[in-house]
Scaffold this motif. Sequence first.
Motif, PDB file in Angstrom:
ATOM      1  N   ASP A  14       0.840  -1.199   0.000  1.00 52.44           N
ATOM      2  CA  ASP A  14       0.000   0.000   0.000  1.00 52.44           C
ATOM      3  C   ASP A  14       0.874   1.247   0.000  1.00 52.44           C
ATOM      4  O   ASP A  14       2.005   1.233   0.502  1.00 52.44           O
ATOM      5  CB  ASP A  14      -0.892   0.025   1.241  1.00 52.44           C
ATOM      6  CG  ASP A  14      -1.951  -1.060   1.216  1.00 52.44           C
ATOM      7  OD1 ASP A  14      -2.253  -1.568   0.115  1.00 52.44           O
ATOM      8  OD2 ASP A  14      -2.471  -1.387   2.292  1.00 52.44           O
ATOM      9  N   ASN A  15       0.314   2.333  -0.509  1.00 51.52           N
ATOM     10  CA  ASN A  15       0.954   3.657  -0.494  1.00 51.52           C
ATOM     11  C   ASN A  15       2.338   3.662  -1.130  1.00 51.52           C
ATOM     12  O   ASN A  15       3.289   4.219  -0.584  1.00 51.52           O
ATOM     13  CB  ASN A  15       1.020   4.214   0.933  1.00 51.52           C
ATOM     14  CG  ASN A  15      -0.344   4.422   1.512  1.00 51.52           C
ATOM     15  OD1 ASN A  15      -1.250   4.857   0.818  1.00 51.52           O
ATOM     16  ND2 ASN A  15      -0.507   4.100   2.776  1.00 51.52           N
ATOM     17  N   ASN A  30       3.982   9.516   0.744  1.00 53.40           N
ATOM     18  CA  ASN A  30       3.911   9.971   2.127  1.00 53.40           C
ATOM     19  C   ASN A  30       3.085  11.246   2.233  1.00 53.40           C
ATOM     20  O   ASN A  30       2.498  11.711   1.258  1.00 53.40           O
ATOM     21  CB  ASN A  30       5.319  10.183   2.691  1.00 53.40           C
ATOM     22  CG  ASN A  30       6.121  11.160   1.854  1.00 53.40           C
ATOM     23  OD1 ASN A  30       5.590  12.099   1.290  1.00 53.40           O
ATOM     24  ND2 ASN A  30       7.420  10.923   1.782  1.00 53.40           N
ATOM     25  N   GLU A  31       3.045  11.829   3.403  1.00 55.45           N
ATOM     26  CA  GLU A  31       2.223  13.007   3.647  1.00 55.45           C
ATOM     27  C   GLU A  31       2.681  14.193   2.800  1.00 55.45           C
ATOM     28  O   GLU A  31       1.867  15.011   2.371  1.00 55.45           O
ATOM     29  CB  GLU A  31       2.257  13.371   5.136  1.00 55.45           C
ATOM     30  CG  GLU A  31       1.272  14.449   5.490  1.00 55.45           C
ATOM     31  CD  GLU A  31       1.199  14.696   6.987  1.00 55.45           C
ATOM     32  OE1 GLU A  31       0.854  15.821   7.349  1.00 55.45           O
ATOM     33  OE2 GLU A  31       1.478  13.779   7.758  1.00 55.45           O
ATOM     34  N   TYR A  34       0.787  14.319  -0.419  1.00 59.42           N
ATOM     35  CA  TYR A  34      -0.570  14.848  -0.305  1.00 59.42           C
ATOM     36  C   TYR A  34      -0.552  16.375  -0.393  1.00 59.42           C
ATOM     37  O   TYR A  34      -1.359  16.984  -1.076  1.00 59.42           O
ATOM     38  CB  TYR A  34      -1.236  14.412   1.003  1.00 59.42           C
ATOM     39  CG  TYR A  34      -1.508  12.937   1.081  1.00 59.42           C
ATOM     40  CD1 TYR A  34      -2.336  12.321   0.150  1.00 59.42           C
ATOM     41  CD2 TYR A  34      -0.953  12.168   2.085  1.00 59.42           C
ATOM     42  CE1 TYR A  34      -2.592  10.967   0.221  1.00 59.42           C
ATOM     43  CE2 TYR A  34      -1.204  10.813   2.151  1.00 59.42           C
ATOM     44  CZ  TYR A  34      -2.025  10.218   1.222  1.00 59.42           C
ATOM     45  OH  TYR A  34      -2.268   8.877   1.299  1.00 59.42           O
ATOM     46  N   LEU A  48      -7.030  14.594   6.376  1.00 60.27           N
ATOM     47  CA  LEU A  48      -5.969  13.605   6.486  1.00 60.27           C
ATOM     48  C   LEU A  48      -6.505  12.305   7.064  1.00 60.27           C
ATOM     49  O   LEU A  48      -6.161  11.219   6.598  1.00 60.27           O
ATOM     50  CB  LEU A  48      -4.832  14.148   7.348  1.00 60.27           C
ATOM     51  CG  LEU A  48      -3.604  13.263   7.462  1.00 60.27           C
ATOM     52  CD1 LEU A  48      -3.029  12.961   6.078  1.00 60.27           C
ATOM     53  CD2 LEU A  48      -2.555  13.919   8.331  1.00 60.27           C
ATOM     54  N   GLN A  49      -7.390  12.393   8.039  1.00 62.42           N
ATOM     55  CA  GLN A  49      -8.009  11.209   8.626  1.00 62.42           C
ATOM     56  C   GLN A  49      -8.823  10.447   7.581  1.00 62.42           C
ATOM     57  O   GLN A  49      -8.762   9.224   7.506  1.00 62.42           O
ATOM     58  CB  GLN A  49      -8.919  11.627   9.783  1.00 62.42           C
ATOM     59  CG  GLN A  49      -8.700  10.870  11.031  1.00 62.42           C
ATOM     60  CD  GLN A  49      -9.565  11.439  12.153  1.00 62.42           C
ATOM     61  OE1 GLN A  49     -10.527  12.174  11.923  1.00 62.42           O
ATOM     62  NE2 GLN A  49      -9.211  11.100  13.370  1.00 62.42           N
ATOM     63  N   GLN A  52      -6.447   8.600   5.231  1.00 62.90           N
ATOM     64  CA  GLN A  52      -5.866   7.436   5.898  1.00 62.90           C
ATOM     65  C   GLN A  52      -6.878   6.307   6.029  1.00 62.90           C
ATOM     66  O   GLN A  52      -6.537   5.143   5.863  1.00 62.90           O
ATOM     67  CB  GLN A  52      -5.332   7.842   7.273  1.00 62.90           C
ATOM     68  CG  GLN A  52      -4.105   8.714   7.184  1.00 62.90           C
ATOM     69  CD  GLN A  52      -3.688   9.302   8.514  1.00 62.90           C
ATOM     70  OE1 GLN A  52      -4.484   9.380   9.454  1.00 62.90           O
ATOM     71  NE2 GLN A  52      -2.452   9.730   8.605  1.00 62.90           N
ATOM     72  N   GLN A  53      -8.144   6.631   6.291  1.00 57.01           N
ATOM     73  CA  GLN A  53      -9.173   5.600   6.391  1.00 57.01           C
ATOM     74  C   GLN A  53      -9.408   4.932   5.044  1.00 57.01           C
ATOM     75  O   GLN A  53      -9.551   3.723   4.969  1.00 57.01           O
ATOM     76  CB  GLN A  53     -10.483   6.198   6.909  1.00 57.01           C
ATOM     77  CG  GLN A  53     -10.439   6.569   8.364  1.00 57.01           C
ATOM     78  CD  GLN A  53     -11.679   7.332   8.804  1.00 57.01           C
ATOM     79  OE1 GLN A  53     -12.513   7.708   7.983  1.00 57.01           O
ATOM     80  NE2 GLN A  53     -11.784   7.594  10.107  1.00 57.01           N
ATOM     81  N   ASN A  55      -7.218   4.620   2.658  1.00 57.10           N
ATOM     82  CA  ASN A  55      -6.035   3.797   2.364  1.00 57.10           C
ATOM     83  C   ASN A  55      -6.027   2.507   3.158  1.00 57.10           C
ATOM     84  O   ASN A  55      -5.402   1.525   2.743  1.00 57.10           O
ATOM     85  CB  ASN A  55      -4.763   4.587   2.642  1.00 57.10           C
ATOM     86  CG  ASN A  55      -4.515   5.660   1.615  1.00 57.10           C
ATOM     87  OD1 ASN A  55      -5.020   5.576   0.496  1.00 57.10           O
ATOM     88  ND2 ASN A  55      -3.756   6.660   1.982  1.00 57.10           N
ATOM     89  N   GLN A  56      -6.723   2.441   4.295  1.00 58.67           N
ATOM     90  CA  GLN A  56      -6.728   1.248   5.126  1.00 58.67           C
ATOM     91  C   GLN A  56      -7.816   0.261   4.741  1.00 58.67           C
ATOM     92  O   GLN A  56      -7.805  -0.875   5.191  1.00 58.67           O
ATOM     93  CB  GLN A  56      -6.893   1.632   6.597  1.00 58.67           C
ATOM     94  CG  GLN A  56      -5.678   2.344   7.145  1.00 58.67           C
ATOM     95  CD  GLN A  56      -5.902   2.809   8.574  1.00 58.67           C
ATOM     96  OE1 GLN A  56      -6.967   2.652   9.142  1.00 58.67           O
ATOM     97  NE2 GLN A  56      -4.874   3.419   9.149  1.00 58.67           N
TER      98      GLN A  56
END
Length: 58
Positions: A14-15, A30-31, A34, A48-49, A52-53, A55-56
């Motif tokens: 991932d990522n 990475n950040e 973004y 950002l949250q 991240q959600q 991506n998970q």
Amino acid sequence: MIGSGSVVTKDIPDNTVAVGNPCRVLRSINEHDYHYYRNNRPINASELQTVQQVNQQP
């Protein structure tokens, strides 16, 4: 992110950015990426949250 025309022969983490034949990982995302791709606009904590959600998720 998988490059156009890449031949994926194994799992890609991932990522990451992966390209080629066979597909190889070039680097991680990475950040900083973004911020860069949002035209250097700061990302607030809720955005950002959300990223991240997403991506998970499987």
